[in-house]
Design an enzyme around this catalytic site. Sequence first.
Site, PDB file in Angstrom:
ATOM      1  N   LYS A 288     -10.090   2.248  -2.943  1.00 31.83           N
ATOM      2  CA  LYS A 288     -10.133   1.348  -2.273  1.00 31.83           C
ATOM      3  C   LYS A 288     -11.863   1.754  -1.370  1.00 31.83           C
ATOM      4  O   LYS A 288     -12.430   2.445  -2.103  1.00 31.83           O
ATOM      5  CB  LYS A 288      -9.605   1.969  -0.941  1.00 31.83           C
ATOM      6  CG  LYS A 288      -9.731   1.137   0.125  1.00 31.83           C
ATOM      7  CD  LYS A 288      -8.716   1.561   2.411  1.00 31.83           C
ATOM      8  CE  LYS A 288      -8.600   0.939   2.988  1.00 31.83           C
ATOM      9  NZ  LYS A 288      -7.637   1.114   3.661  1.00 31.83           N
TER      10      LYS A 288
ATOM     11  N   GLU B 119       0.584  -1.347   0.155  1.00 33.88           N
ATOM     12  CA  GLU B 119      -0.007  -0.416  -0.196  1.00 33.88           C
ATOM     13  C   GLU B 119       0.782   1.552  -0.251  1.00 33.88           C
ATOM     14  O   GLU B 119       1.746   1.187   0.777  1.00 33.88           O
ATOM     15  CB  GLU B 119      -0.833  -0.430   1.210  1.00 33.88           C
ATOM     16  CG  GLU B 119      -1.956   1.374   1.365  1.00 33.88           C
ATOM     17  CD  GLU B 119      -2.377   1.505   2.662  1.00 33.88           C
ATOM     18  OE1 GLU B 119      -3.345   1.741   2.916  1.00 33.88           O
ATOM     19  OE2 GLU B 119      -2.145   0.458   3.725  1.00 33.88           O
TER      20      GLU B 119
ATOM     21  N   CYS C 139      -5.486  -2.612   2.550  1.00 35.22           N
ATOM     22  CA  CYS C 139      -5.409  -2.898   3.726  1.00 35.22           C
ATOM     23  C   CYS C 139      -6.189  -3.535   4.705  1.00 35.22           C
ATOM     24  O   CYS C 139      -6.514  -4.519   4.965  1.00 35.22           O
ATOM     25  CB  CYS C 139      -4.313  -1.625   4.349  1.00 35.22           C
ATOM     26  SG  CYS C 139      -4.418  -1.768   6.391  1.00 35.22           S
TER      27      CYS C 139
END
Length: 401
Positions: A272, A217, A324
């Site tokens: 995301k 990330e 994540c």
Amino acid sequence: MISNFIFLTLFDNLILEFISPFLAIYGFYKLFDANRFEFFHTGFFIGILWFYWVSFSLVYYGFAFLIPLEILFFGLVYGLIFLVCGWWKNKFIRAILLILISYFYPFNFNWLNLELVLVPGLFEPNLRGLCAIFAGILAFYYLKKFKLLGLFVGVILALQITQEKPNFLPLKTKLINTQISQYTKWNPKFSKQHIIEALNLIDEAIKDGYKFIVLPENAFVTHLNLEPNLEQILKEKSHFSTILTGALAYENGRQYNSSFLFSKGSVQRFDKFILVPFGEEIPLPNFIKKALNLLFFNGAKDFDKASSFSDYKVDNQVIRNAICYEVTRSETYKNSPKFVVAISNNGWFTPSTEPNLQRLLIKYYATKHGTTVYHSVNGSKSEIITPKELWVVKFINLFKK
């Protein structure tokens, strides 16, 4: 007792792994007969033992002095949740409420899941396993003549009896691991240096024959869609290997935490879709949100997000994208994808037990959905996480080696 699994699994020892769930079972046995105050302080210390590390990120915003207060906050929140569970003296009600805790997400944060205590050891880490354990404990309390038999039956019903055969991508995959400190990662002075280092890691992987290269990330701490030269370099390298990397994106006045997939000279972006509470979004009313963003993030707005999870193909294999926090959310595993490729930056919280708790959560979802998770990380180890094996099989294989 209930929290032991977070710490014992750090030792990667099969005997400790075997013992761990039995310690948790004893912890639940004691909790079922506890008074309200004991329920509160059990939740209080569970909140601290599981989530003390969340406060560590305050260091990088200049608020290290608030760390004790944030740790205390987690203790109080989960102390109150457990107090509600223990408010009724009836053990059946207590058991039901404790089971429901795993599906109650305060501030949209889902990492307190009591089914996780069964990830190590002999038992099935799911709702069936936890319910069977609780039924055995209740039988031990309420049966007069067959206490031990009732507990034994509950334990037997909770056993893991099958294991999913793990799937692996049919191409040589490199999970890049980096150990870049947060003190330098977000410092513009080091931006060029980190870009060069990331490009060098890609070149090394290409030279070693890897056909799919995954970087963590924000491996590139820049709005990558606004960096045409860097994008072009990555496109050129993608003629040799497919590259997935984390970076920021900026579009129409909105900022995203994204994955960029470079393949055969083209690029795709996947934003995301589940943001980190109090890290990427403030899950509170707007007037409070604005005040907190002004105080802690210099007035920056929350990140924007995609409308759903993203799938893409590499070598004709369908892969679910996860950034994540997303890899620890049930939504990411909808329809039980065969593969999830996840990228994380654990540098915010290390050194701590956060990477281990994250790993256990991933193992839980991988087992539940028969998914193999490829995880590239900054700040802790990168690894492939597969569904849980039968403990007995792992034990036998240890002697075969």
